[in-house]
Every structure is written in structure tokens, then in C-alpha cells.
Design a protein around this motif. Structure first.
Motif, PDB file in Angstrom:
ATOM      1  N   ILE A 109       0.852  -1.187   0.000  1.00  0.00           N
ATOM      2  CA  ILE A 109       0.000   0.000   0.000  1.00  0.00           C
ATOM      3  C   ILE A 109       0.889   1.240   0.000  1.00  0.00           C
ATOM      4  N   TRP A 110       0.549   2.201  -0.854  1.00  0.00           N
ATOM      5  CA  TRP A 110       1.198   3.513  -0.817  1.00  0.00           C
ATOM      6  C   TRP A 110       0.221   4.490  -0.175  1.00  0.00           C
ATOM      7  N   ARG A 111       0.573   4.999   0.992  1.00  0.00           N
ATOM      8  CA  ARG A 111      -0.303   5.892   1.759  1.00  0.00           C
ATOM      9  C   ARG A 111       0.113   7.343   1.516  1.00  0.00           C
ATOM     10  N   ARG A 112      -0.266   7.857   0.353  1.00  0.00           N
ATOM     11  CA  ARG A 112       0.145   9.221   0.019  1.00  0.00           C
ATOM     12  C   ARG A 112      -1.019  10.077  -0.449  1.00  0.00           C
ATOM     13  N   GLN A 171       0.266  22.549  -5.675  1.00  0.00           N
ATOM     14  CA  GLN A 171       1.559  22.415  -6.346  1.00  0.00           C
ATOM     15  C   GLN A 171       2.700  22.162  -5.366  1.00  0.00           C
ATOM     16  N   ARG A 172       2.494  22.498  -4.113  1.00  0.00           N
ATOM     17  CA  ARG A 172       3.494  22.099  -3.114  1.00  0.00           C
ATOM     18  C   ARG A 172       3.458  20.583  -2.908  1.00  0.00           C
ATOM     19  N   LEU A 173       2.266  20.012  -3.015  1.00  0.00           N
ATOM     20  CA  LEU A 173       2.153  18.557  -2.922  1.00  0.00           C
ATOM     21  C   LEU A 173       2.718  17.875  -4.165  1.00  0.00           C
ATOM     22  N   TYR A 224      -8.298  17.377  -2.114  1.00  0.00           N
ATOM     23  CA  TYR A 224      -7.255  16.459  -1.660  1.00  0.00           C
ATOM     24  C   TYR A 224      -7.850  15.441  -0.694  1.00  0.00           C
ATOM     25  N   MET A 225      -7.557  14.164  -0.935  1.00  0.00           N
ATOM     26  CA  MET A 225      -7.962  13.073  -0.046  1.00  0.00           C
ATOM     27  C   MET A 225      -6.697  12.527   0.615  1.00  0.00           C
ATOM     28  N   PRO A 226      -6.276  13.079   1.743  1.00  0.00           N
ATOM     29  CA  PRO A 226      -4.984  12.688   2.316  1.00  0.00           C
ATOM     30  C   PRO A 226      -4.922  11.242   2.791  1.00  0.00           C
ATOM     31  N   PRO A 251       0.937  12.744  -3.811  1.00  0.00           N
ATOM     32  CA  PRO A 251      -0.219  11.866  -4.023  1.00  0.00           C
ATOM     33  C   PRO A 251      -0.397  11.469  -5.482  1.00  0.00           C
ATOM     34  N   SER A 252      -1.251  10.479  -5.688  1.00  0.00           N
ATOM     35  CA  SER A 252      -1.704  10.146  -7.032  1.00  0.00           C
ATOM     36  C   SER A 252      -2.717  11.197  -7.477  1.00  0.00           C
ATOM     37  N   ILE A 253      -3.108  11.142  -8.747  1.00  0.00           N
ATOM     38  CA  ILE A 253      -3.935  12.196  -9.328  1.00  0.00           C
ATOM     39  C   ILE A 253      -5.174  11.587  -9.975  1.00  0.00           C
TER      40      ILE A 253
END
Length: 445
Positions: A143-146, A183-185, A198-200, A300-302
Motif C-alpha cells: 500500500i502507498w499511503r500518500r 503544487q506544493r504537494l 485532496y484526499m490525504p 499523491p496520485s492524481i
């Protein structure tokens, strides 16, 4: 219960009278039982319950897990999973892996909180079995938790996202960001309307690795139960092609069909299920090794008109295409199909992440989604007993878990849990009517 004076472990489950003989040449990947030499049930012991689960994807392994976990204490249970392609060899294993309980417009799905919770419970069980919960290496991650970021590309979509973002789950919250914060993310992200949701706490799952881990978790449950002096559970996998349902009816108490888009190809179910098939192609890209700027390790993913699921700083999957009414179940993708897919997907991905142009195409994979009909509560899985649908009298009960569509990863936990409860109790009323009302809908042809 065993006789009060007995202190010996239960005898192993007796063999099926016909089925194992007919499958003598099949590959038996996993067997968990207290002993290997079959013998009849000892006096005082109940007859063992035998369940067949057809399909080793998200739905099938969820059903198997819950059958093993929810079966009564002091019981004797055998769960046999059949899949000619093995664990995760079908559409589940090639899915994008993005997990969250929201629609593309960031609206919480019907019973989204329950779907999310049950999926998270299964993920935790799989992580425990896989022993990778603390891994920091991307190539070992289950799992990638990003999180996931959703930048709208039209004014209308932005208004809808902004309104829907006001209501969310605490366990999977939504945050409204301006372009600077977004854009910082994700440096280089294009945010045309100065807004992104954003869904953190949303996740990116390695589907094939997750399914292998969930399979191991099922094995562990069976092993732990069989070490007890008062219960016994078996869990087996057979790599066997399924021609029809008749081959199972005399040997099992229940057969649960979790074959996705292939369910309608069974002769007993042809033209009887309101499912539409849709082939989806996902393209995988890698960043060249000499590229200085990598994708952020915590970025995160997009989600956009195409989604970009990042697995580490140098690998991304982009999806997905939608080819309706396809009957092509081959996971491999021809050069022509791959070229057509990338020509469709790359412009959509570039609209929000222009840097994708620097990434090299590696390969494509494909799977068939089984899409359910649209209801007042959205597109919901098809659950329930099939005996009336099949129209044949049998001592075996046939059940369906189908139509998970593009949300198999979200839906599979609750769908498997509800179905297992209904199967064990032989009571379809254990399943909410919203999941069984499909029987009144005309089948797709």
C-alpha cells in the motif's frame, strides 16, 4: 461439539465423493488441514460444510476470508477456491489500485463509510499476513499511503467538487486546496481553476500483491483454526477451468460465483444477469534513470479525466480506457491496442500533469469490468441467491457476487462479508434489498 470425554483433535474432513476424482490433474496450490489422510466424521461431530468460491479476485477472496472467519466456532468447514488463472490472474489483478469512498465528483457514495471500513479491515489483515506494514521501500509496498488529489478542469466540475467536499468521512477526509498548496504537494501540477480536492487518507494499492497477501491471510485463518481441538477448517485453491455449474452441485453446500465479467458466460447464467462488459486498458510509464527530477516520494496520485497512480518516484500507471461490450478477456495488450490507449490517455493526463511527457511508455495491461445497472443509489454490486434465476432444483445453493464494476477494491470487503453471512445462514434476507433488487431488472444481452 465433540463428545465431552474427547481430548483428541478432530479427524480430517472426509473427501468429496466425486469432484476431487475429476480434478485429479489440477494444480493444488494450497491446502490447509489438520491431517492429510481422510477419514469419516467421528460420532457426535456435525457433517462438514463445504463451500466452493469461483474466482480468486477481489470478490472471491473476500468471500473466502469471511466464510472462514464467520463460520461458527467448533465447526468443520472447507472452502475451495477455483480460478484457472490463479490468485489475481483476472481483472482484479490488473486494476489501478486507487481506493477511496467517493464518486469522481467527490460525493460520498451510498454506504460509502461501510464499504471503506470493510475494505480497510481486509487490507489490514492482508498487511499482517504479508508482514510489510512497516516497509519503506516502494518496490516492496503493498500500500502507498500518500493520498489522492483531484484538480477539476472545468468550471462546472469545480463548483460540484466544492459543494460535495463539504460532506466527507472523518476516516477519509477531503480538503479543498488552492493552486499553491496543490503544487506544493505535486510540483509541476497544472491547476487551471485554482482549486483541487485532496484526499490525504486515500490509498494506492498494489492489487496483485494485495490479493496474494489476502490469500495468505485465508491460509493462516485455516491453519490457526485447525490447530484447535474443537474446530477444523480447510482452504484450497484449484487452477481449474469452469465449464458450468453442474460440476459442483453434488459436492458442495453452496457455490459462490465471483467471476466478474466471465459470470455471464456460464451456460446456466447466459442472458440472465443485467451486466455490461467493458474492457479497460491501463498504460504503465517509467521515468528515465538519468532524469534528475523524480516524482515526490510523498506526492499523491492524481484523479482527473484520466487517473495517474504513482508507485514510487519513477513508476506510474495511467488509466483507463472504456471499451463497452467487449468480450476480450485477454490481459495482454496488442501493440495496436496499446498505441490507441496511450493516444487517448496521455492528453488527458498531460492536462493536469504536463511532466508525464518526460516518462517512457513501458507496457500496457487490460481487464474486463462487469458493470452493474444504475440504480437510485448508484451502480451497486449484484448479490444474492441464484437458485431461482438458474431455475433448477438442487441441494446446492448458488450465490452471486458480481457487478463490482470499476469499484471492486472499494466494494469487495462489504460485498464478501454480507454474502458470507447469507451463505452460512442460508438466508438471503441477510443481504440488504438494494443489492438483490437486480433480479427484477431485464438481463443485458
Amino acid at each position: 461439539m465433540p463428545p465431552p470425554h474427547s481430548t483428541q483433535p478432530p479427524s480430517p474432513l472426509p473427501p468429496r465423493p466425486r469432484l476431487l476424482q475429476s480434478l485429479g490433474s489440477c494444480s493444488r496450490r494450497a491446502v490447509t488441514s489438520a491431517a492429510s489422510s481422510p477419514s469419516p466424521s467421528p460420532p457426535g461431530w456435525p457433517r462438514p460444510l463445504r463451500y466452493a468460491v469461483l474466482g480468486a479476485g477481489f470478490a472471491g477472496l473476500s468471500v473466502a476470508w469471511h466464510l472462514l472467519k464467520q463460520s461458527p466456532k467448533d465447526s468443520r468447514v472447507s472452502v475451495d477456491v477455483y480460478d484457472e488463472n490463479g490468485v489475481g490472474g483476472g481483472a482484479s489483478g490488473v486494476s489501478g489500485g486507487l481506493l477511496h469512498p467517493y464518486s469522481p465528483k467527490a460525493k460520498l457514495l451510498w454506504r460509502g463509510g461501510e464499504f471503506w471500513k470493510e475494505s480497510m479491515d481486509l487490507l489490514r489483515s492482508a498487511e499482517k499476513a504479508n508482514d510489510t506494514a512497516g516497509s519503506d521501500r516502494d518496490d516492496e509496498s503493498l500500500i502507498w499511503r500518500r493520498g489522492i488529489l483531484r484538480p477539476p478542469t472545468t468550471e462546472k466540475a469545480a463548483d460540484i467538487l466544492l459543494e460535495n467536499a463539504q460532506s466527507c468521512l472523518q476516516s477519509c477526509s477531503l480538503q479543498v486546496l488552492d493552486s499553491d498548496a496543490a503544487q506544493r504537494l505535486i510540483p509541476g501540477l497544472h491547476v487551471p481553476l485554482n482549486l483541487a480536492v485532496y484526499m490525504p487518507l486515500a490509498l494506492n494499492i498494489n492489487p496483485r500483491k494485495y490479493l496474494q497477501a489476502l490469500f495468505s491471510a485465508c491460509q493462516n485463518v485455516a491453519n490457526e483454526a485447525s490447530a484447535s481441538s474443537s474446530e477444523q477448517k480447510e482452504f484450497n485453491l484449484y487452477n481449474e477451468h469452469i465449464d458450468n455449474l453442474h460440476q459442483f452441485s453434488g459436492d458442495y453446500d453452496a457455490v459462490i460465483i465471483c467471476l466478474g465479467g466471465k459470470a455471464s458466460s456460464l451456460p446456466e447464467l447466459t442472458n440472465k444477469l443485467p451486466l455490461r462488459t467493458c474492457r479497460g486498458v491501463i498504460a504503465e510509464f517509467q521515468l528515465p534513470s538519468d532524469t534528475v527530477e523524480k516524482y515526490g516520494s510523498q506526492s499523491p496520485s492524481i484523479l482527473s479525466d484520466a487517473w495517474l497512480a504513482f508507485q514510487g518516484p519513477c513508476t506510474v500507471s495511467v488509466g483507463s480506457t472504456w471499451q463497452w461490450k467487449s468480450d476480450n478477456h485477454d490481459p495482454s495488450v496488442s501493440d495496436e491496442e496499446a498505441r490507441t490507449a496511450t493516444e487517448e490517455l496521455l492528453p488527458k493526463a498531460s492536462a493536469v500533469y504536463p511532466g508525464i511527457s518526460k516518462w517512457d511508455y513501458v507496457r500496457a495491461r487490460a481487464g474486463i469490468r462487469a458493470m452493474p445497472p444504475l440504480t437510485a443509489n448508484g451502480s451497486l454490486p449484484l448479490l444474492g441467491c441464484l437458485n431461482d434465476v438458474i431455475g433448477e432444483r438442487s441441494n446446492c445453493a448458488f450465490w452471486l457476487v458480481g457487478g463490482l464494476g470499476a469499484r471492486g477494491l472499494l466494494y469487495h470487503g462489504l460485498a464478501g462479508k454480507l454474502t458470507a453471512k447469507a451463505v452460512i445462514s442460508s438466508d438471503e434476507n441477510m443481504i440488504p434489498s438494494e443489492f438483490t433488487c437486480w433480479k427484477a431488472i431485464k438481463a443485458s444481452r
